[in-house]
Design a protein around this motif. Structure first.
Motif, PDB file in Angstrom:
ATOM      1  N   GLY A  34       0.794  -1.222   0.000  1.00 34.01           N
ATOM      2  CA  GLY A  34       0.000   0.000   0.000  1.00 34.01           C
ATOM      3  C   GLY A  34       0.827   1.274   0.000  1.00 34.01           C
ATOM      4  N   PHE A  35       1.894   1.298   0.793  1.00 29.83           N
ATOM      5  CA  PHE A  35       2.694   2.521   0.851  1.00 29.83           C
ATOM      6  C   PHE A  35       3.430   2.770  -0.459  1.00 29.83           C
ATOM      7  CE2 PHE A  35       6.386   5.128   1.956  1.00 29.83           C
ATOM      8  CZ  PHE A  35       5.723   6.228   2.477  1.00 29.83           C
ATOM      9  N   LEU A  36       3.950   1.722  -1.083  1.00 29.73           N
ATOM     10  CA  LEU A  36       4.614   1.879  -2.378  1.00 29.73           C
ATOM     11  C   LEU A  36       3.607   2.357  -3.424  1.00 29.73           C
ATOM     12  CD1 LEU A  36       7.167   1.642  -4.100  1.00 29.73           C
ATOM     13  CD2 LEU A  36       6.575  -0.774  -4.483  1.00 29.73           C
ATOM     14  N   ASP A  37       2.415   1.805  -3.418  1.00 27.15           N
ATOM     15  CA  ASP A  37       1.368   2.260  -4.341  1.00 27.15           C
ATOM     16  C   ASP A  37       1.117   3.758  -4.153  1.00 27.15           C
ATOM     17  OD1 ASP A  37       1.172  -0.423  -4.986  1.00 27.15           O
ATOM     18  OD2 ASP A  37      -0.876  -0.661  -4.246  1.00 27.15           O
ATOM     19  N   HIS A  38       1.023   4.190  -2.914  1.00 26.83           N
ATOM     20  CA  HIS A  38       0.780   5.597  -2.586  1.00 26.83           C
ATOM     21  C   HIS A  38       1.895   6.485  -3.146  1.00 26.83           C
ATOM     22  CE1 HIS A  38      -0.406   9.121  -0.377  1.00 26.83           C
ATOM     23  NE2 HIS A  38       0.511   9.001   0.569  1.00 26.83           N
ATOM     24  N   VAL A  61       7.993 -13.459   1.557  1.00 29.18           N
ATOM     25  CA  VAL A  61       9.399 -13.360   1.968  1.00 29.18           C
ATOM     26  C   VAL A  61       9.598 -12.031   2.684  1.00 29.18           C
ATOM     27  CG1 VAL A  61      11.789 -13.236   1.152  1.00 29.18           C
ATOM     28  CG2 VAL A  61      10.182 -14.835   0.081  1.00 29.18           C
ATOM     29  N   ASP A  62       9.432 -10.952   1.951  1.00 29.75           N
ATOM     30  CA  ASP A  62       9.405  -9.579   2.468  1.00 29.75           C
ATOM     31  C   ASP A  62       9.149  -8.646   1.303  1.00 29.75           C
ATOM     32  OD1 ASP A  62      11.866  -9.106   1.178  1.00 29.75           O
ATOM     33  OD2 ASP A  62      13.020  -8.901   3.008  1.00 29.75           O
ATOM     34  N   ASP A  63       9.359  -7.354   1.508  1.00 27.37           N
ATOM     35  CA  ASP A  63       9.034  -6.360   0.486  1.00 27.37           C
ATOM     36  C   ASP A  63      10.171  -6.082  -0.495  1.00 27.37           C
ATOM     37  OD1 ASP A  63      10.244  -5.195   2.923  1.00 27.37           O
ATOM     38  OD2 ASP A  63      10.142  -3.328   1.808  1.00 27.37           O
ATOM     39  N   HIS A  64      11.364  -6.589  -0.233  1.00 29.47           N
ATOM     40  CA  HIS A  64      12.551  -6.179  -0.983  1.00 29.47           C
ATOM     41  C   HIS A  64      12.429  -6.416  -2.494  1.00 29.47           C
ATOM     42  CE1 HIS A  64      16.807  -5.330  -1.756  1.00 29.47           C
ATOM     43  NE2 HIS A  64      16.734  -6.344  -2.606  1.00 29.47           N
ATOM     44  N   HIS A  65      12.101  -7.627  -2.900  1.00 30.26           N
ATOM     45  CA  HIS A  65      12.079  -7.946  -4.332  1.00 30.26           C
ATOM     46  C   HIS A  65      11.036  -7.124  -5.075  1.00 30.26           C
ATOM     47  CE1 HIS A  65      13.705 -12.008  -2.820  1.00 30.26           C
ATOM     48  NE2 HIS A  65      14.711 -11.269  -3.234  1.00 30.26           N
ATOM     49  N   THR A  66       9.888  -6.912  -4.455  1.00 29.73           N
ATOM     50  CA  THR A  66       8.841  -6.119  -5.097  1.00 29.73           C
ATOM     51  C   THR A  66       9.297  -4.679  -5.283  1.00 29.73           C
ATOM     52  OG1 THR A  66       7.048  -7.528  -4.311  1.00 29.73           O
ATOM     53  CG2 THR A  66       6.481  -5.242  -4.839  1.00 29.73           C
ATOM     54  N   VAL A  67       9.812  -4.050  -4.230  1.00 27.47           N
ATOM     55  CA  VAL A  67      10.252  -2.655  -4.322  1.00 27.47           C
ATOM     56  C   VAL A  67      11.372  -2.521  -5.348  1.00 27.47           C
ATOM     57  CG1 VAL A  67      11.304  -0.722  -3.058  1.00 27.47           C
ATOM     58  CG2 VAL A  67       9.530  -2.113  -1.958  1.00 27.47           C
ATOM     59  N   LYS A 122      14.212   7.593  10.279  1.00 26.83           N
ATOM     60  CA  LYS A 122      14.389   7.245  11.689  1.00 26.83           C
ATOM     61  C   LYS A 122      13.759   5.889  12.018  1.00 26.83           C
ATOM     62  CE  LYS A 122      14.372  12.113  12.955  1.00 26.83           C
ATOM     63  NZ  LYS A 122      13.912  12.856  11.802  1.00 26.83           N
ATOM     64  N   ARG A 123      12.743   5.520  11.243  1.00 28.14           N
ATOM     65  CA  ARG A 123      12.037   4.260  11.481  1.00 28.14           C
ATOM     66  C   ARG A 123      12.547   3.191  10.528  1.00 28.14           C
ATOM     67  NH1 ARG A 123       6.110   6.536  10.664  1.00 28.14           N
ATOM     68  NH2 ARG A 123       5.868   4.496   9.731  1.00 28.14           N
ATOM     69  N   ALA A 124      12.343   1.948  10.897  1.00 32.49           N
ATOM     70  CA  ALA A 124      12.730   0.830  10.031  1.00 32.49           C
ATOM     71  C   ALA A 124      11.684   0.562   8.953  1.00 32.49           C
ATOM     72  CB  ALA A 124      12.946  -0.429  10.862  1.00 32.49           C
ATOM     73  N   MET A 125      10.426   0.856   9.249  1.00 38.82           N
ATOM     74  CA  MET A 125       9.331   0.539   8.331  1.00 38.82           C
ATOM     75  C   MET A 125       8.385   1.725   8.210  1.00 38.82           C
ATOM     76  SD  MET A 125       9.794  -2.771   7.587  1.00 38.82           S
ATOM     77  CE  MET A 125       8.232  -3.332   6.909  1.00 38.82           C
ATOM     78  N   ILE A 126       7.796   1.868   7.015  1.00 36.95           N
ATOM     79  CA  ILE A 126       6.644   2.737   6.808  1.00 36.95           C
ATOM     80  C   ILE A 126       5.582   1.841   6.186  1.00 36.95           C
ATOM     81  CG2 ILE A 126       5.709   4.805   5.741  1.00 36.95           C
ATOM     82  CD1 ILE A 126       8.574   5.861   5.477  1.00 36.95           C
TER      83      ILE A 126
END
Length: 193
Positions: A34-38, A61-67, A122-126
């Protein structure tokens, strides 16, 4: 018409992307994040690019490959749509604020991939996106877009605002760089980009 259709299939992602450089800022984005779409909707809107993008990635797995793969496909689309980069502005720069955050992006569609990205998260995730992968997005976009890209978030307390200001500044800088000029030559003393 300056456009590109990219299909990228790997064992990690399946992406279909259609880009029109001279659009109306219309976007239809579905990456599963959702955040990447935004961010991509904001990029298309403020750049005036029409962008359709769907990605099925290994989000288990996680978000890495998609991003990363979305950024690679988007950079490749800009490279393809610009063909030999004849009659364009080549350079673009922009500042974009979002509330307390302020970002600066400078781009040179030089044909030589290079990047310097400082977002100061500052954060690890959004949302469901790792902030380190947002930095990696800009790096990957620069590589396949064959451009020098400088992204600096100059201030901001809220990481969502910092990221969104950066994507909006990139949209404005890319809009400048891809703009058509009244010349038909390649904007380089080398004669090629």
């Amino acid at each position: 018409m300056r456009s590109a259709l990219i299909e990228r299939r790997t064992n990690e992602t399946a992406i279909t992307l259609q880009l029109y450089l001279d659009g109306q800022g219309e976007a239809n984005i579905a990456t599963g994040l959702g955040f990447l779409d935004h961010m991509l909707v904001a990029f298309a809107r403020h750049g005036g690019f029409d962008l359709e993008l769907s990605c099925e990635g290994d989000l288990e797995v996680d978000d890495h490959h998609t991003v990363e793969d979305v950024a690679l496909a988007l950079g490749r689309a800009f490279d393809q749509a610009l063909v030999e980069r004849r009659g364009i502005g080549r350079f673009g720069y922009a500042y974009a604020p979002l509330d307390e955050a302020l970002a600066r992006v400078v781009v040179d569609l030089s044909g030589r991939p290079s990047h310097a990205v400082d977002m100061g998260f500052k954060r690890a995730m959004i949302g469901e996106v790792a902030t380190e992968n947002l930095v990696h997005f800009f790096q990957s976009f620069a590589n396949t877009g064959r451009m020098a890209l400088h992204v600096d978030v100059l201030k901001g307390e809220n990481d969502h605002h910092r990221a969104e200001a950066a994507f909006k500044a990139m949209a404005l800088a890319m809009k400048q760089a891809v703009r058509k000029t009244d010349r038909d030559d390649v904007p380089s003393t080398k004669g090629v980009l």
